[in-house]
Structure formats: structure tokens, C-alpha cells
Design an enzyme around this catalytic site. Structure first.
Site, short mmCIF file in Angstrom:
data_model
loop_
_atom_site.label_atom_id
_atom_site.label_comp_id
_atom_site.label_asym_id
_atom_site.label_seq_id
_atom_site.Cartn_x
_atom_site.Cartn_y
_atom_site.Cartn_z
N GLY A 87 0.85 -1.19 0.00
CA GLY A 87 0.00 0.00 0.00
C GLY A 87 0.88 1.24 0.00
O GLY A 87 2.05 1.18 -0.38
N GLY A 88 0.32 2.35 0.44
CA GLY A 88 1.05 3.61 0.38
C GLY A 88 2.41 3.53 1.06
O GLY A 88 3.43 3.96 0.49
N LYS A 122 1.06 2.59 15.21
CA LYS A 122 0.79 3.82 15.95
C LYS A 122 0.18 3.58 17.32
O LYS A 122 0.17 4.49 18.15
CB LYS A 122 -0.17 4.71 15.16
CG LYS A 122 0.38 5.18 13.82
CD LYS A 122 -0.66 6.05 13.14
CE LYS A 122 -0.21 6.49 11.76
NZ LYS A 122 -1.27 7.23 11.07
N GLY A 178 -5.92 3.51 3.94
CA GLY A 178 -5.75 2.71 5.15
C GLY A 178 -5.33 3.57 6.33
O GLY A 178 -5.81 3.40 7.46
N GLU A 195 -7.33 4.41 9.77
CA GLU A 195 -6.70 4.23 11.08
C GLU A 195 -6.80 5.51 11.91
O GLU A 195 -7.00 5.48 13.12
CB GLU A 195 -5.24 3.82 10.87
CG GLU A 195 -4.61 3.24 12.12
CD GLU A 195 -3.26 2.60 11.83
OE1 GLU A 195 -3.05 2.09 10.71
OE2 GLU A 195 -2.42 2.60 12.74
N HIS A 239 -9.16 7.01 15.78
CA HIS A 239 -8.73 7.81 16.94
C HIS A 239 -9.77 8.84 17.37
O HIS A 239 -9.61 9.49 18.40
CB HIS A 239 -7.42 8.54 16.64
CG HIS A 239 -6.21 7.64 16.61
ND1 HIS A 239 -5.61 7.18 17.76
CD2 HIS A 239 -5.52 7.12 15.58
CE1 HIS A 239 -4.58 6.41 17.43
NE2 HIS A 239 -4.50 6.36 16.12
#
Lengths: 352, 352
Positions: free
Chosen positions: B12-13, B146, B213, B217, B221
Site C-alpha cells: 500500500g502507500g 501507531k 488505510g 486508522e 482515533h
């Protein structure tokens, strides 16, 4: 990492503050301290409070002319409050004809040696390192030197350090040191670093007496002086230079080891690093905010500048000694892993 | 340090940009890349240009529900431009029922594995690490996670990593990662750190497609969501949340692993670390300047704040991937020195 023992060579401003700051660090025990008058050794840990109190105002700012043999007996320049000069004013210390050799002789129980020796000849630190290597010392040596050309002298000894098992950490104070490391970290955003600008401010009124050696070393960076001519200045001549500048001296394009330390770590070319700053010996307030600017190109083609700034209330002493002990610990880790030779602050940072 | 070979799990990125940035690093060779559709392996070095070009726009943003076995065949969410999905659109890759196992099977020739896997279940990365440990992999594993709680899961595996010879570097992107390291370095001026404030700005317009993604994520939060509920959001629901916020979402007091990573390195208590930021998915300009503020007390009794700021022109991708590769190299150095277990970015910095 287990307990780390360390020795301080030199009990001037930097050495004294390193001892003081070490008391705030877990698992770090100062076991030896010397100046050219004597040496204190205690493997249960030096009583730092006693040593600092007994020698307060007893700083030896004299320029060494003995090339590190420790045999000089020149006495002028010692600020003497008690009967005994320098470190021997402490009850833990005793006079010695060759204090450095005494530290070397205890080297097998010393994990790291901090060379807190500004203002000596260029080759004083390299030659002191030679003595440790020849004396079968295998551990960490760390200095807070500032001059680019000394790094080359240390690099010349790289093989000898590797043979001896010495991990030599050079230029590990504030700048070079903390700021060099910050530059290396800030460079991680970029695939090419084009400029690093290090600009420092120091206000030294209350610390002036303890840091005359550092001031002398700074004066050597002025265009009219070099380290040899600055070394020959009398205290009165230094005062006159300070008066001429009204207590505030600005430095541009200094020969500061940050440049070669960043180049050797692969961060950028030495010529792309510029160091300057302002020293004010009559105020404790910093005359300018210490700032590192790292400009580079990102992988996606942008140009940007990352910035690291020290709070104006942090003293030079705080910014030298905390980082020096941090780099010392990083050096011990390298040493215990079998990595020997010469390392700069940027070499100890994560990064490519 | 000799040549370093590395594999990327996830294209992915983050994985794609890590491959791209690695081309700027000497002595770093990408030798494997996989997503859940397939795997590319070439020990002469992947042709990154081909791989990125062939898979451009072919990003698999699907949330894994297979717990890391690689056996899932869910197909929605793959941005498919060619005939083949994900990494297998590259001529270097081939489909695989269990791509992660294929990387494990080649583990003896891979120095480091970058887990570029955001947005999976909390235990996805720990369980993937289990597979490597059980598969006799001994090298570096590094993630850019994270969430604070994942660090504990990794710590539970510390002994298994030590037995296997795995050096696991966790939280090594931008934040946690670059900014955590900067905080650890800035802390060196102080003998006590009282507050660390990490405030980030991300402008993601042109990178939005590649980073869905990460956006998901981030949404987890927000106070109204957690990682489970965010995982179940459809793309339309995510778009609706973004619309509700006019494209600009502000986060406060995030559960970001910086806190535990700084505490485990002895910098400060986790509760003294605060992380927040602003995400703008409709502009590339950062909505706020990413800033780390480290406040502490110096050995000489002053309170001050050291500051680290990223240039607004540096993209999230630049600030994740350069540091991730830098930490990867630091991890390989540790691994080759025989240091195994779990390390965070701050553990890799000089310091006490």
C-alpha cells in the site's frame, strides 16, 4: 546495559558539570577525575558533592603546554581558594606527577573516559588517546572538541583504536554534539540535504569564571586569531577583546567539526554546513536562540527546512553535558558490541 | 555495515513509498515485496520502477480479516487497473496462497522485514511476528504502527524474539518514529522531562488514494470510534465522516504509541506525553506545522522547552519512509551486534 563507570580528564567547567549531571543518570558511576595536579579514584563512586564543593572556584584554566604528559608544573591561571590547587583540594584526590597515567593504569575498570579538555593544542586529545591505546586501554573515549581538523587526526588513529578495542566518540557536546545529532535526525525527511545551518546563542555571565577556557577557544574562531595566537593571549588581553565587543561576540563561518562529522556520517558535504553564533559573557540570557536548520529535497521532489531549537533557558552547560553523557552511553553500547574506531554524533544516530 | 537486504510486507502507500525511498539509499537492496495476493522475490534486487509502475493505482486497501495467514481471498477494496490485483500486476511477482510464508522461507537471505501493514487488527503485526519467529527467522523486523497497546503485545514476545535472534523495531515511522526520536534527543538537555507535546499536520489530497488505510486508522482515533468500529466502516461511510468535517479532521489526546515508546526508553512517564494533530484530505498543504515540544528541567534548575519542527513542504510519506529506513539500518546494526528483543525509536537514540 549494565552499570557504566567513567572517568573525567579535566575538572574545569565541562568536567565539573559532567560529574554533576551524571548524578541524575541511573547506572552511571563516576570513578575517577583528574586535572594536571592530581587524581581522585574510587570504584565505589566518587563523592561528587564533596569533590565539587572542595574545588569550587579552584578551576585550573591554564593552557597546558606539556602535551599531555601531565608533568607540567606551571601554576599561573589556577584559581586557588584553598591551600591546594585544582582537584587535589578534594579530600578524595591526591597529587600526582602523571595523573593521566594513573587513570590509564586503572583502565580495566573504567568503561568510558570523558576528555573534558578544551583549549589545549590541537593534537592534545589525539596524543592523549595514543597514551590510552598504548596503555592497553580498551573502552570508550569521548571528547567535546570543536575543531574540524582534530577529527582527521583521530581518523588517522582509527586502526590503532580498532586494534586496542577503543571506541572513540568525538565532538559529542552541544555543537558539535547535540546539534549535530539533531541535524542528522532532521535529515531523515530528505533524500538529499543541501544546507545545514547551525546557529548558537550562549549567555555566560554567571558561568564565565568556570568557562574561561571555552571563551578562549571561541576567540580563536575570530578572523583575527587562530588557536595558537589565542592560546598565547593573557587574561588581560582576553578581557580587552571582550571589552572591544561590549561583551557580545558574534562568530560567522566557524571551523566547527559539525561539518566533517556530518559528512563522515553521509548526511551532506562538509562545505554545505555553516556554523556561527553569538556569545554574550555579560548576560545569562542567550543573545539569540540556538537553531539548527536542515534544508533538503524530499523523495517526492519538495524542498523544505526542518528546524530544531533549544529553549533559551537551557544553558550551554546543560546542552553540553546531558548529550555528552548520552553519547557516552551510546558509545559503551557500541564498544560492548565490539564496534571500535572513531565515531561522531551523527554516526550514532539512526539513519542512512 | 555491509549491504542490507530487506523485504516489504504490504504494498500500500507505506510499502510503495518505502521501496521508492530505498532507491536513494546506498547499500540497501529491496529483495522481496508482497501483499495478500502474491509475492515478488529477487535477491539481485527488485526492479522497483517496474513494480511501482505496474501496480500504480493497484493498491489493496482492504482490511485483512484473516489474521495474517495470507489465505483470505476477499476482493473488494482492491483498486484494480490491470487484469491482476495488487502486487501480482508486476511481472516480478506471482500469485501465492501464503505470501508471508514465502518471505519467511527466504528469511535467511533477508536482513530486515518492513511490516507496512496499517489498519489491520491490533494483533496482526504481533501474530505476523510470531510466524517469523516460529519460522526460524533471525533478523530485523520493523513496523510503523501507531497504537500504544500493540507495544505491550510485542513486549510479551520479547523472550521469543531473543530466542529467535529477532531485533524488533516498533513504531518507527513519522509519529511514532521520527518525532519520538526527536523528542528523545531534545530531552538530552534536561535531567527531568515534564511534558512532551507532539502535534502533527498532514495534508493528503494527492496522496489520499494511496493512503486510505492510514485515514481509516486515523478515524479510529476520533472519540466516537475505535479500531474495531473504524474497521467496519464502508468506504462511503468514511467519505461521509470526511464530509462532516469538511475534509479537515482534528485529533486530540490520541492513543499514539509515542507515549509508551518514550516511557520505555526512560525519557518520561507515558502520561506526560500528548499527541494530537490535524488531517486535511482535501489539500496538500499541511493544516498546521508538525511540532514536537519537549519541556523539562535542566540540571541547573531552569525550565525550558526544546522544539523540533518539520518543514511544511515535507509530506507524510517523506517523514515516514526516510526515518523508517534509518531505523531499519540502526536495527540491523543492533541485530548484527547480537542485540535482540523489542526496541522503539527512542531506544535507538543516544541518551540515558
Amino acid at each position: 546495559m549494565n552499570e557504566i563507570t567513567f572517568a573525567v580528564l579535566g575538572t574545569g567547567g565541562i568536567g565539573r558539570r559532567a560529574l554533576e549531571v551524571s548524578q541524575h543518570k541511573d547506572a552511571l558511576t563516576p570513578v575517577a577525575a583528574c586535572d594536571r595536579h592530581g587524581v581522585a579514584v574510587d570504584f565505589d563512586g566518587l563523592d561528587v558533592d564533596e569533590l565539587l564543593a572542595a574545588t569550587e572556584g579552584n578551576i585550573d584554566n591554564e593552557v597546558a603546554t606539556d602535551g599531555g604528559t601531565g608533568a607540567t608544573t606551571a601554576e599561573s591561571g589556577v584559581k586557588q581558594h584553598g591551600e591546594r590547587k585544582g582537584v587535589v583540594a578534594s579530600s578524595q584526590a591526591r597529587p600526582s606527577e602523571d595523573p593521566i597515567q594513573e587513570v590509564i593504569d586503572h583502565g580495566d575498570r573504567i568503561d568510558a573516559v570523558l576528555l573534558a579538555l578544551p583549549n589545549y593544542e590541537h593534537d592534545f586529545i589525539p596524543r592523549t588517546a595514543d597514551r590510552f591505546a598504548e596503555g592497553d586501554y580498551s573502552g570508550v573515549m569521548i571528547d567535546v572538541l570543536k575543531r574540524s581538523r582534530v577529527i582527521d587526526m583521530l581518523d588517522d588513529r582509527s586502526e590503532a583504536f580498532e586494534d586496542a578495542g577503543i571506541t572513540f566518540i568525538c565532538g559529542a557536546g552541544a555543537t558539535p554534539g547535540l546539534l549535530t545529532g539533531a541535524a542528522a535526525l532532521a535529515a531523515q525527511s530528505f533524500v538529499e540535504v543541501t544546507d545545514i545551518d547551525i546557529w548558537w546563542g550562549v549567555g555566560l555571565k554567571s558561568g564565565y569564571e568556570d568557562n574561561r577556557g571555552t571563551v578562549r577557544e571561541d576567540i580563536a574562531h575570530l578572523p583575527e586569531y587562530d588557536i595558537e595566537t589565542a592560546r598565547e593571549l593573557s587574561e588581560d588581553e582576553i578581557e580587552a577583546i571582550i571589552d572591544d565587543h561590549d561583551g557580545v561576540i558574534e562568530f560567522e563561518d566557524m571551523e566547527h567539526a559539525d561539518d566533517v562529522l556530518l559528512e563522515r556520517a553521509g548526511i551532506c558535504d562538509a562545505e554545505d554546513v555553516e556554523v556561527g553564533g553569538i556569545l554574550d559573557v555579560r548576560n545569562d540570557e542567550k543573545p539569540t536562540t540556538t537553531t539548527v536548520r536542515v534544508t533538503g529535497r524530499t523523495f517526492d521532489g519538495e524542498t523544505a527546512t526542518n528546524t530544531f531549537q533549544l529553549g533559551d533557558e537551557t544553558s550551554m552547560e546543560a546542552n553540553v553535558n546531558g548529550p555528552a553523557l548520552g553519547y557516552l552511553k551510546a558509545g559503551v553500547r557500541r564498544n560492548r558490541a565490539g564496534e571500535y574506531g572513531v565515531f561522531g554524533p551523527a554516526d550514532l544516530m539512526p539513519g542512512f
